[in-house]
Enzyme design. Structure first.
Site, PDB file in Angstrom:
ATOM      1  N   PHE A 174       0.834  -1.207   0.000  1.00  0.00           N
ATOM      2  CA  PHE A 174       0.000   0.000   0.000  1.00  0.00           C
ATOM      3  C   PHE A 174       0.865   1.252   0.000  1.00  0.00           C
ATOM      4  CE2 PHE A 174      -2.024   3.164   3.005  1.00  0.00           C
ATOM      5  CZ  PHE A 174      -2.888   3.712   2.073  1.00  0.00           C
ATOM      6  N   HIS A 175       0.450   2.252  -0.801  1.00  0.00           N
ATOM      7  CA  HIS A 175       1.103   3.561  -0.842  1.00  0.00           C
ATOM      8  C   HIS A 175       0.068   4.624  -0.503  1.00  0.00           C
ATOM      9  CE1 HIS A 175       3.168   7.150  -2.041  1.00  0.00           C
ATOM     10  NE2 HIS A 175       4.190   6.523  -2.598  1.00  0.00           N
ATOM     11  N   SER A 176       0.232   5.269   0.626  1.00  0.00           N
ATOM     12  CA  SER A 176      -0.691   6.322   1.046  1.00  0.00           C
ATOM     13  C   SER A 176      -0.430   7.615   0.278  1.00  0.00           C
ATOM     14  CB  SER A 176      -0.536   6.578   2.546  1.00  0.00           C
ATOM     15  OG  SER A 176      -1.370   7.635   2.971  1.00  0.00           O
TER      16      SER A 176
END
Length: 715
Positions: free
Chosen positions: A570-572
């Protein structure tokens, strides 16, 4: 020069392949060694043109990466409108008389790899693009003055383009003569440059001095030709300059229900070859409105559907785009080269910017206007192609009053095209066979049932000195014995990023499965998962982003020593978009909470430990634990876990590969799921759990254990 580049008599009246009255003596009629060599010179000069043009965006992209916004270097994109310089007095005649000058000039873009500084290297490539677009404009100027010369040169132009795609297919999605390549990372720059000098010196312009056979009253408006050429070059560049791009447009994850870059990239290349051949033998059909409608349907299917259905639409579009190259280049050739090609590349540049704006909307002026509107960009390119079809319909077809001359020249082009396309198709098939791995990936420590994971933000595969970094990344992942790694900022399937696939070389050399994550038509910066364990299932997510950039996530289930274990990559979003990050945090927490399997989060969270959104990720709802809550020095990268035993954690410096370190953790799969935050000496840990000693002290190749100066081990 003998053969196809010479001996084309002036045209007295229009004709076409339909004028051929002689029986077809065979597919290789008209073949000659000299003619084939002349044809191949044009092919290689086209290969150089496409290599230089496609390298420009990659180098430009380096600068906004470091500036995190507009850098000013983006203006070099406009170097492609250099054909407007042909409007200067005597400029057109000069370059037409000495075509070798512009061909040699574009080689400056290939020689740019010798320039060490990123900004100087970009400016050097800019010079190459200036000469390259001028060379293209001059090569096709008045090409209809000799029978079937336009068909010959356009076919060579297309085959040169295909040759660049095959080169990238063989070199893991990097063109070996790009200026981001050098000997250390697999470049063939010297070879490409040497062959380029020979091809440039032997370049000819057979139409020089020929009578202009198209009266100005019958030429129509140059704008239609320029529009068509712009749409064509943009679509070729954005969709087909790498054989993996179409596959990733329709990729949805595991289990596999669609095409893969290898081996199905070979199918894309063969479809390109088919399109070129159709353009040779059925040019009137390929440039018709019927063909345009079929091509537009293909584009619509590609955009609207996933997996095999979308891919088949892409193949239809592929065949169409390559088939119209002769008609569009001949249409452009009857007008002033400066204004026609100058306008074409200006419109192409606008499409390139729009192509970037759809994903970079958070960092550019007016970005929200094109936010996630790939449909508008693709639709605009097809609309321009439609204008080109209209313009091409106004161009008298080149030919001779002598049907025998028509026959000879047509058969020459067809035979050379057939030989080249057949050879390239066979070469593509052999590359696909060689790259298709037959060995089952194996983890590094199966006896200990150890699973080493990592997270790394890789900055789109360009290191601090603007070299392609896949080889260095591969070596670091290998030496750290990482079994499963999440790569962030990894989607490079755009013009400005080179239409590359950073995962190919790493995965094939290390023996790993790959999930590329949300594709280029999903408008994210990318998330990828590489695993030595089979990927049983994966789902791609786009987390809520009402204001800022889209946040990609991969939720995959791996078969780890017979146990299903979930991994989320995941990349915020960015720090400035507080509400976006809150919504994204809630979304990822829901994903983790919904899973009943042991789970590991490999992530870029943009939060401080123990503060703010951290307490949503690490909560009773998610049941997740921080791999080391005492590590106060984090801001972006985090590894979280649950229902699996953690035994070690380390942070490893990035060297000059990117701007973010590698974080890794070691987990043991088994019945014992207990973990505590109590740290223990390495001497109390089984040797198979140890991190490699080569990264201690000064480390290796600039990678070393840092922050803690050594790995941490836990009970």
């Amino acid at each position: 020069m003998n053969g196809i580049t010479a001996g084309f008599p002036p045209v007295r009246k229009s004709g076409s392949t339909r004028d051929l009255k002689h029986s077809n003596p065979g597919l290789l009629a008209g073949f000659s060694i000299g003619g084939l060599l002349g044809f191949m010179i044009s092919v290689y000069n086209s290969f150089i043109f496409w290599s230089v043009l496609t390298s420009l965006g990659v180098l430009i992209w380096y600068f906004p990466l470091w500036y995190m916004g507009i850098s000013g270097y983006e203006v070099t994109l406009l170097s492609s409108i250099a054909p407007i310089l042909l409007g200067l007095p005597y400029a057109t005649k000069f370059f037409a008389k000495f075509p070798q000058i512009a061909q040699l000039g574009q080689l400056i873009g290939v020689a740019a790899y010798l320039v060490p500084g990123p900004s100087d290297r970009l400016l050097t490539v800019t010079v190459g693009v200036i000469f390259g677009t001028i060379a293209l404009s001059i090569e096709f100027w008045n090409v209809t003055a000799r029978p079937f010369l336009g068909l010959s040169k356009a076919t060579a132009f297309s085959i040169g383009f295909i040759l660049t795609v095959i080169a990238k297919f063989a070199f893991y999605a990097n063109n070996p003569i790009w200026p981001i390549m050098h000997e250390e990372n697999g470049g063939w720059n010297k070879t490409g440059l040497a062959l380029g000098v020979i091809a440039a010196m032997l370049a000819t312009r057979p139409q020089a001095g020929a009578v202009d056979v198209v009266p100005s009253s019958k030429r129509g408006c140059f704008v239609w030709s320029a529009c068509g050429l712009a749409g064509l070059i943009f679509n070729l560049h954005s969709l087909l300059s790498d054989s993996s791009t179409l596959a990733y447009w329709v990729w949805t994850g595991y289990p596999v229900t669609g095409p893969l870059p290898v081996p199905h990239g070979a199918i894309t290349i063969c479809a390109m070859c088919l399109g070129v051949y159709i353009g040779v033998v059925a040019k009137p059909l390929s440039s018709s409105w019927t063909a345009f409608i079929i091509g537009s349907i293909g584009a619509t299917v590609l955009y609207s559907f996933e997996n095999w259905t979308g891919y088949f639409g892409g193949l239809v579009l592929t065949v169409y785009l390559l088939s119209i190259v002769p008609a569009f280049l001949e249409s452009a050739s009857i007008h002033s080269p400066g204004r026609t090609f100058g306008l074409a590349f200006f419109l192409y540049d606008l499409l390139v910017l729009a192509h970037v704006w759809v994903v970079a909307y958070a960092f550019v002026p007016g970005g929200p206007l094109l936010r996630e509107r790939t449909d508008l960009v693709l639709g605009s390119a097809m609309f321009l192609i439609g204008l080109g079809v209209y313009g091409a319909g106004k161009v008298p077809t080149s030919g001779s009053s002598n049907a025998k001359i028509n026959s000879i020249n047509f058969y020459k082009v067809r035979s050379f095209a057939l030989i080249c396309l057949t050879s390239l198709s066979a070469l593509t098939a052999s590359i696909a066979y060689k790259r298709l791995s037959m060995e089952t990936p194996k983890p590094y420590n199966p006896d200990a049932k150890l699973m080493t994971v990592g997270i790394w933000t890789i900055h789109f595969g360009l290191d601090n000195d603007m070299w392609a970094s896949e080889v260095r990344m591969r070596d670091a992942i290998r030496d750290l014995e990482i079994d499963v790694i999440g790569l962030l900022e990894s989607d490079t399937q755009r013009i400005i990023m080179g239409n590359r696939d950073l995962t190919q070389q790493i995965a094939e050399d290390l023996g790993m499965y790959v999930d590329y994550g949300p594709g280029p038509n999903k408008h994210t910066w990318g998330a990828a998962l590489l695993s030595k364990f089979p990927i049983l299932n994966s789902t791609h997510h786009l987390l809520p982003s009402p204001v800022g950039e889209l946040a990609p996530a991969i939720h995959a289930t791996l078969d780890v020593y017979g146990v299903p274990i979930d991994v989320v990559v995941f990349h915020s979003g960015q720090e400035e978009d507080v509400e976006d990050r809150r919504l994204q945090t809630a979304g990822v927490s829901d994903i983790m909470a919904s899973s009943s399997n042991p789970l590991i989060l490999l992530s870029y969270l943009v939060t401080k430990p123990l503060e703010g959104n951290y307490n949503t990720y690490v909560s009773e709802k998610t049941r997740m634990h921080d791999i080391d809550p005492s590590d106060w020095d984090r801001w972006c990268e985090y590894i979280l876990y649950r229902d699996i035993k953690r035994v070690a954690y380390a942070r490893v410096s990035r060297s000059t590969i990117t701007d973010t370190e590698i974080q890794t953790g070691k987990f043991v799969v088994g019945d014992d799921l207990t973990s505590s935050n109590a740290q223990i000496p390495e001497s109390e840990v089984p040797k198979e759990y140890h991190y490699p000693a080569m990264f201690r002290g000064e480390g290796v190749r600039g990678h070393r254990y840092h922050v803690f100066d050594e790995p941490r081990y836990y009970q």
